[in-house]
Design an enzyme around this catalytic site. Structure first.
Site, short mmCIF file in Angstrom:
data_model
loop_
_atom_site.label_atom_id
_atom_site.label_comp_id
_atom_site.label_asym_id
_atom_site.label_seq_id
_atom_site.Cartn_x
_atom_site.Cartn_y
_atom_site.Cartn_z
N LYS A 54 4.74 -32.02 21.91
CA LYS A 54 3.91 -30.63 21.46
C LYS A 54 4.67 -29.87 20.46
O LYS A 54 4.40 -29.66 19.34
CB LYS A 54 3.24 -29.75 21.88
CG LYS A 54 2.03 -31.28 22.96
CD LYS A 54 1.48 -30.64 23.96
CE LYS A 54 0.13 -31.81 24.58
NZ LYS A 54 -0.32 -31.67 25.60
N GLN A 98 -0.48 -26.37 29.39
CA GLN A 98 -0.46 -27.90 30.15
C GLN A 98 -0.99 -28.08 31.55
O GLN A 98 -1.19 -27.32 32.44
CB GLN A 98 0.72 -28.10 29.70
CG GLN A 98 1.35 -29.24 30.03
CD GLN A 98 0.45 -30.58 29.50
OE1 GLN A 98 0.47 -29.60 28.19
NE2 GLN A 98 -0.32 -31.49 29.65
N ASP A 121 -7.27 -26.81 22.87
CA ASP A 121 -7.18 -27.84 23.68
C ASP A 121 -8.98 -28.06 23.36
O ASP A 121 -9.97 -29.60 23.36
CB ASP A 121 -6.70 -27.78 24.80
CG ASP A 121 -5.91 -28.30 25.34
OD1 ASP A 121 -5.55 -29.29 24.03
OD2 ASP A 121 -5.26 -27.95 25.98
#
Ligand code: NAD
Length: 287
Positions: A54, A98, A121
């Site tokens: 990412k 994460q 997200d």
């Protein structure tokens, strides 16, 4: 009949190119380059790889990489403090915590510490609510990537019968909501569904995100249907999905391969969300 394959790599490359151009245009008009803050807690090897990928993609798109690495024994308060600092930092457009987190941390509370407008997200209560209410918001990356693939390949959704297998917060549920927002008639199947194949066979668009290798075979696919395989599993032969690829390819109309289908879209949509977050906050700050 053999299904046409959906080339996720090619579509993801296009999205990433669009994002790079969008970043360049933002900077050319006096805005600041979008910044993505990835927060990694502990040293789970798979999470390390995901975060590294990412970060690389973010830099390749012209964005600024704000990485925060925290030890596995960090306290809930310390993670909250880091998220609060990132939330206030005007150079940080998007924050990605994460998952999974070490067991002593309360993931739900920490995710909700991220302001919805920086939640790239799309997992905060605020953005999940916006999606449920069909209001604009940042959408979870994997379902948003699937929506883009369906659009790129001209798959009509209004009035189509869509079946989603899997009801996770990350994939299945938001996928069902996105399809509903596009006027599909949606069935959401899960581990307690009776006769999965009978439901799946009804689908014009079948999206499989169960995390069970080879769960869906030709008995569960209507001839000519569009089949999207979200599953990723590594075995001796390499990567495979939740769909029995060669058998289903013989009857489906469109099919995503694993690898090279849904996978590449997830990071591409993360970049698209980060650009969008930067544009939206930039607008608020009058850039
Ligand atoms: P999850 O384990 O959180 O959820 C799986 C869901 O499938 C559950 O809701 C469960 O009820 C359902 N399910 C399990 N067994 C079933 C069965 N036999 N019949 C019907 N439903 C069943 O998983 P997830 O996070 O949604 O991920 C699913 C898969 O997608 C995994 O293989 C994961 O690695 C993969 N994934 C891929 C990407 C990508 O970028 N390609 C992104 C996220 C997840």
């Amino acid at each position: 009949m053999s299904a046409e394959l959906i080339d996720g790599k090619a579509v993801a490359a296009r999205v990433r190119q669009e994002v790079s151009e969008g970043v360049a245009a933002l900077v050319a008009h006096g805005g600041r380059a979008p910044g993505l803050a990835t927060v990694l807690v502990g040293d789970d090897p798979a999470s390390e790889v995901y975060v590294r990928n990412k970060r690389r993609a973010c830099v390749a798109a012209g964005m600024v990489d704000f990485h925060q690495r925290l030890p596995a024994d960090v306290t809930q308060q310390q993670v909250e403090d880091v998220l609060d600092q990132l939330a206030e930092d005007p150079e940080v457009s998007g924050i990605l915590l994460q998952l999974p987190l070490p067991g002593h941390l309360d993931a739900g509370t920490l995710v909700d510490r991220i302001p919805p407008d920086k939640d790239v997200d799309g997992l905060t209560t605020g953005n999940v609510g916006r999606l449920a209410l069909s209001r604009p918001g940042l959408r979870p990356c994997t379902p948003a990537g699937i929506e883009r693939l369906l659009d790129e390949y001209g798959v009509g959704l209004a009035g189509a019968k869509a079946v989603v297998v899997g009801r996770s917060v990350l994939v299945g549920r938001p996928m069902a909501q996105l399809l509903l927002a596009r006027d599909a008639t949606v069935t959401l199947c899960h581990s307690r569904t009776k006769d999965l194949a009978a439901h799946a066979r009804e689908a014009d668009v079948l999206i499989v995100a169960a995390g069970v290798p080879g769960l869906v075979g030709p008995e569960a696919v209507r001839p000519g249907a569009t089949v999207i395989d979200v599953g990723i599993h590594r075995d001796e032969a390499g990567l495979r999905g939740d769909v029995r690829f060669s058998e289903v390819r013989a009857i489906a109309g469109l099919l995503t391969p694993v690898p090279g289908g849904v996978g590449p879209m997830t990071i591409a949509m993360l970049l698209a969300n980060t650009l969008r977050a930067a544009r939206d906050t930039g607008t608020r700050h009058g850039y």
